[in-house]
Design a protein around this motif. Structure first.
Motif, PDB file in Angstrom:
ATOM      1  N   ILE A  26      64.020  13.405  25.846  1.00 42.41           N
ATOM      2  CA  ILE A  26      64.824  13.291  27.025  1.00 42.41           C
ATOM      3  C   ILE A  26      65.541  11.858  27.242  1.00 42.41           C
ATOM      4  O   ILE A  26      64.741  11.155  27.257  1.00 42.41           O
ATOM      5  N   GLU A  27      66.763  11.920  27.056  1.00 37.25           N
ATOM      6  CA  GLU A  27      67.422  10.482  27.300  1.00 37.25           C
ATOM      7  C   GLU A  27      68.431  10.645  28.664  1.00 37.25           C
ATOM      8  O   GLU A  27      68.726  11.710  29.257  1.00 37.25           O
ATOM      9  N   HIS A  28      68.663   9.502  29.076  1.00 36.21           N
ATOM     10  CA  HIS A  28      69.537   9.441  30.423  1.00 36.21           C
ATOM     11  C   HIS A  28      70.758   9.417  29.725  1.00 36.21           C
ATOM     12  O   HIS A  28      71.611   8.426  29.524  1.00 36.21           O
ATOM     13  N   LEU A  29      71.208  10.818  29.628  1.00 41.93           N
ATOM     14  CA  LEU A  29      72.532  10.991  28.855  1.00 41.93           C
ATOM     15  C   LEU A  29      73.161  12.454  29.358  1.00 41.93           C
ATOM     16  O   LEU A  29      72.297  13.318  29.275  1.00 41.93           O
ATOM     17  N   GLY A  30      74.327  12.444  29.862  1.00 36.29           N
ATOM     18  CA  GLY A  30      74.620  13.503  30.362  1.00 36.29           C
ATOM     19  C   GLY A  30      73.992  14.271  31.415  1.00 36.29           C
ATOM     20  O   GLY A  30      73.638  13.711  32.313  1.00 36.29           O
ATOM     21  N   ASN A  98      79.033   5.202  28.766  1.00 40.05           N
ATOM     22  CA  ASN A  98      80.128   5.151  29.631  1.00 40.05           C
ATOM     23  C   ASN A  98      80.196   5.711  30.979  1.00 40.05           C
ATOM     24  O   ASN A  98      80.947   6.223  31.342  1.00 40.05           O
ATOM     25  N   VAL A  99      78.898   5.545  31.610  1.00 43.34           N
ATOM     26  CA  VAL A  99      78.763   6.230  32.780  1.00 43.34           C
ATOM     27  C   VAL A  99      77.973   5.531  33.946  1.00 43.34           C
ATOM     28  O   VAL A  99      77.456   4.303  33.552  1.00 43.34           O
ATOM     29  N   ILE A 100      77.908   6.066  35.264  1.00 42.32           N
ATOM     30  CA  ILE A 100      77.099   5.488  36.050  1.00 42.32           C
ATOM     31  C   ILE A 100      75.707   6.024  36.284  1.00 42.32           C
ATOM     32  O   ILE A 100      75.573   7.054  36.151  1.00 42.32           O
ATOM     33  N   TRP A 309      82.713   6.183  33.636  1.00 46.68           N
ATOM     34  CA  TRP A 309      82.217   5.842  34.836  1.00 46.68           C
ATOM     35  C   TRP A 309      81.871   6.806  36.026  1.00 46.68           C
ATOM     36  O   TRP A 309      82.214   6.545  37.221  1.00 46.68           O
ATOM     37  N   VAL A 310      81.526   7.896  35.783  1.00 45.85           N
ATOM     38  CA  VAL A 310      80.994   8.999  36.368  1.00 45.85           C
ATOM     39  C   VAL A 310      79.549   9.281  36.208  1.00 45.85           C
ATOM     40  O   VAL A 310      79.053   8.705  35.327  1.00 45.85           O
ATOM     41  N   LYS A 311      79.046  10.000  37.087  1.00 49.38           N
ATOM     42  CA  LYS A 311      77.632  10.286  37.134  1.00 49.38           C
ATOM     43  C   LYS A 311      77.209  11.735  36.444  1.00 49.38           C
ATOM     44  O   LYS A 311      78.044  12.948  36.648  1.00 49.38           O
TER      45      LYS A 311
END
Length: 498
Positions: A26-30, A98-100, A309-311
């Motif tokens: 589990i990664e902080h991704l998508g 490239n996200v928040i 830069w979206v969540k």
């Protein structure tokens, strides 16, 4: 009809299966974390905003360890941002994707989730933009109970007892130019050695995974492994492997032959580990952690269009088909054939992001690759037997490829033998035979198969069982010899016992 002969001997074993070979990621991704395992306001969420429907499906997979929080993400991550009161947690840009990142889900929430999902943590530390001092601090926060600053901070955050995390990754893909803080082999090896030494000073009971090369296709492959291990051999216990496969050319036989490439990859890394062992005159062997593996190519085109830069965007959301499931089965068989050295492996990833489980606001469902993973994870416990397969071959870009991928496991506790097999022939069934006279009195207890007439068939929320396992028949043991016919393009689990 093609014919294959499988030969096993109960005294000729490869090694015991380490259950952590059935791990995931589990990664902080998508949408892996947000809308995947954690979704405030969802009707499926519990009192901690953890999705109960997802937890149920994960439990069915029987996943014993989950790698977290990355991945590329970890190389810029400050773990302190994700602990403590949520109202005080900062929103930050994540340069990996490239996200928040909102940091509303962090280390402690993950540890709570592991308990609900009946799994354990494989925690990664940031050796990209940070280093040994930060690695020391997070081990102290997670594993100590001595009244120190970071152990007291954990208690202040509501976690009186230590998390006691035993398995740690020393960074991620550190030879990759896409990686924040990527390093040369000597730079990383020295960093990993020092971080690992200090982490084990804090908690000598932990195990450490050093980064191997990011991929078999990297220019650094081989020399990277040699140099890194030459620096940190004494401090680490495992070396990582990462590899993804795709069918961009729409050539299914070549795609399924990737098991040949994977087998060579594993053997090559084992050889390098043992060469360093000999060079350094060491007694211990370095085992392997294949902590990123999967099929990944379906989402490449759509991901080129993502806004920055979206969540939690819909990112890396491959929709898997039946041929992907066949390769996943073959990849797991390949790792089991190296069970003496491959001790940890992580299907990347677990939910929504190149994953066996997908979610929406109205439910969760199983992708095609869920099924081979679940079958092998649940039935593949015990000792791997040296499985000799005499089968027809075909030409592929990876060299001669067997039509039959197969491995047999013996479970002495349950008094069973289990056979996993993939028939890669797309048009013809295959008859298999296996001499089982050593296993007197055994019969066919169960035979499950995964097959479909359409290689491109998928599962959806509306039709979640389009590709799903079914009971098979026809396998039998007569005069101590197992015979079975495996239909074209199919995966089989045959369980034998008294």
């Amino acid at each position: 009809m093609k014919k294959s002969t499988i030969s096993i001997d109960k005294h000729f074993v490869v090694g015991d299966v380490d259950k952590r070979i059935y791990g995931s990621f589990i990664e902080h991704l998508g949408r892996a974390v947000y809308e995947g395992i954690y979704q405030p306001g969802s009707p499926f969420a519990d009192e901690q905003d953890l999705r109960k429907d997802v937890v149920k499906l994960i439990k069915e997979l029987n996943v014993p360890v989950v790698r977290y929080p990355g991945g590329n993400f970890v190389s810029g991550y400050h773990w302190e941002d994700g602990v403590g009161p949520k109202a005080e947690r900062p929103e930050k840009i994540d340069l990996a994707w490239n996200v928040i990142e909102t940091n509303q889900f962090g280390l402690n929430e993950f540890m709570d989730w592991t308990k609900k999902a009946d799994t354990t943590a494989m925690m990664a530390v940031n050796l990209g933009t940070r280093g040994a001092e930060d690695a020391k601090n997070i081990v102290e926060y997670c594993n100590l109970d001595c009244g120190s600053y970071y152990s007291n901070l954990r208690k202040k955050h509501g976690y009186e007892k230590p998390h006691d995390i035993k398995l740690w990754c020393l960074g991620n893909e550190m030879d990759g130019p896409w990686q924040m803080g990527h390093k040369t082999a000597s730079e990383y090896g020295r960093t990993a050695a020092e971080a690992g030494r200090i982490m084990k000073m804090v908690d000598p009971s932990i195990e450490l995974v050093a980064c191997g090369s990011s991929s078999l296709t990297m220019d650094t492959f081989g020399t990277w492994e040699d140099t890194v291990l030459s620096e940190c051999y004494d401090q680490v216990d495992y070396l990582s492997l990462h590899q993804y496969y795709g069918n961009q050319a729409n050539n299914t036989p070549d795609f399924l032959a990737n098991t040949v490439a994977m087998d060579k990859f594993i053997s090559s890394v084992i050889s390098i580990c043992d060469a360093v062992k000999a060079k350094k005159r060491k007694n211990k062997s370095i085992h392997l952690s294949f902590d990123e593996w999967n099929v990944w190519y379906h989402s490449h085109e759509q991901d080129q269009k993502l806004e920055r830069w979206v969540k939690a965007p819909h990112q890396l959301e491959d929709i898997y088909n039946f041929e992907d499931a066949l390769l996943v089965a073959g990849m797991m068989i390949t790792m089991l054939r190296h069970a003496d050295r491959v001790k940890v492996a992580c299907l990347a990833q677990l939910v929504n992001v190149i994953a066996p489980i997908m979610t929406s606001d109205t439910g969760a469902w199983k992708q095609t690759i869920y099924h081979p993973f679940a079958l092998i994870s649940n039935y593949g416990r015990g000792t791997v037997l040296n499985t000799i397969v005499d089968t027809p071959i075909y030409e592929s870009t990876h060299g001669d490829a067997p039509y039959l991928d197969c491995v047999c496991l013996m479970n002495e506790e349950e008094d069973t033998v289990t056979l996993f097999a993939v028939n890669k022939d797309l048009e013809s069934p295959m008859e298999i035979t296996c001499d089982l006279r050593q296993f007197s009195g055994y019969r066919v207890k169960d035979h499950v198969m995964l097959t479909h007439s359409d290689l491109k068939a998928i599962n959806t929320e509306e039709h979640p069982e389009n590709v799903a396992p079914v009971k098979a028949d026809g396998a039998k043991i007569e005069n101590g010899v197992l015979t079975a016919v495996l239909c074209d393009k199919s995966f089989h689990v045959i369980t034998l016992g008294k």
